[in-house]
Design a protein around this motif. Structure first.
Motif, mmCIF file in Angstrom:
data_model
loop_
_atom_site.group_PDB
_atom_site.id
_atom_site.type_symbol
_atom_site.label_atom_id
_atom_site.label_comp_id
_atom_site.label_asym_id
_atom_site.label_seq_id
_atom_site.Cartn_x
_atom_site.Cartn_y
_atom_site.Cartn_z
ATOM 1 N N LEU A 287 0.824 -1.202 0.000
ATOM 2 C CA LEU A 287 0.000 0.000 0.000
ATOM 3 C C LEU A 287 0.864 1.260 0.000
ATOM 4 O O LEU A 287 0.588 2.220 -0.710
ATOM 5 N N TYR B 225 -4.487 12.349 1.891
ATOM 6 C CA TYR B 225 -5.255 11.180 1.450
ATOM 7 C C TYR B 225 -5.784 10.491 2.709
ATOM 8 O O TYR B 225 -5.233 9.486 3.161
ATOM 9 N N ARG C 36 1.231 4.072 -2.882
ATOM 10 C CA ARG C 36 1.023 5.478 -2.532
ATOM 11 C C ARG C 36 2.235 6.310 -2.916
ATOM 12 O O ARG C 36 2.100 7.444 -3.373
ATOM 13 N N ASN D 163 2.163 8.129 7.860
ATOM 14 C CA ASN D 163 0.778 8.190 7.404
ATOM 15 C C ASN D 163 -0.050 9.152 8.232
ATOM 16 O O ASN D 163 -0.964 9.786 7.726
ATOM 17 N N TRP E 215 -7.029 6.439 3.025
ATOM 18 C CA TRP E 215 -5.886 5.544 2.830
ATOM 19 C C TRP E 215 -4.983 5.589 4.059
ATOM 20 O O TRP E 215 -4.514 4.554 4.531
#
Length: 136
Positions: free
Chosen positions: A32, A109, A36, A102, A112
């Protein structure tokens, strides 16, 4: 003979099972982040524009951060299938760094980021909750 978590065989099986769970989750998290990162580097129009964000980098910069963390997570995820202590330690470190990255890039985003942060939390839990016989 059925082994229970209290029996020696059950504890080893539980340790291996949770480490394999964490390895699979680490691989998913790595891919992932890899995707990204590629999105951020090649086609950053998919991200939201947040002009007044404190941790603002260029979207390509965030892309490179996620790309490197994704590659590291994939390599460590593969290493976790050997149920070794060094892979578990590095797995916790990379999962923590990925979780922080993240969190910091969540405004770009959000959905996500939340999914990957949850996966990182499961990885950290799976790697920290069990102490197998190889650690003693």
């Amino acid at each position: 003979m059925v082994t229970t978590p209290e029996s020696p065989g059950g504890k080893s099986e539980a340790a291996a099972g949770l480490t394999v769970f964490a390895a699979v989750m680490m691989l998913i998290t790595g891919f992932l982040n890899l995707f990204r990162g590629i999105m951020g580097i090649l086609h950053n129009a998919v991200y939201l524009k947040t002009p007044d964000y404190v941790f603002r980098f260029s979207l390509a910069g965030w892309g490179w951060v996620h790309l490197f963390l994704g590659i590291a997570a994939i390599m460590i995820g593969v290493g976790l299938f050997r149920v070794s202590l060094w892979a578990r330690i590095l797995g916790v470190a990379i999962a923590a760094l990925t979780l922080v990255a993240n969190f910091l890039s969540a405004p770009y985003y959000p959905l996500w980021s939340i999914v990957v942060m949850a996966l990182c939390a499961f990885v950290i839990w799976g790697l920290c909750v069990v102490r197998g016989e190889e650690d003693a």
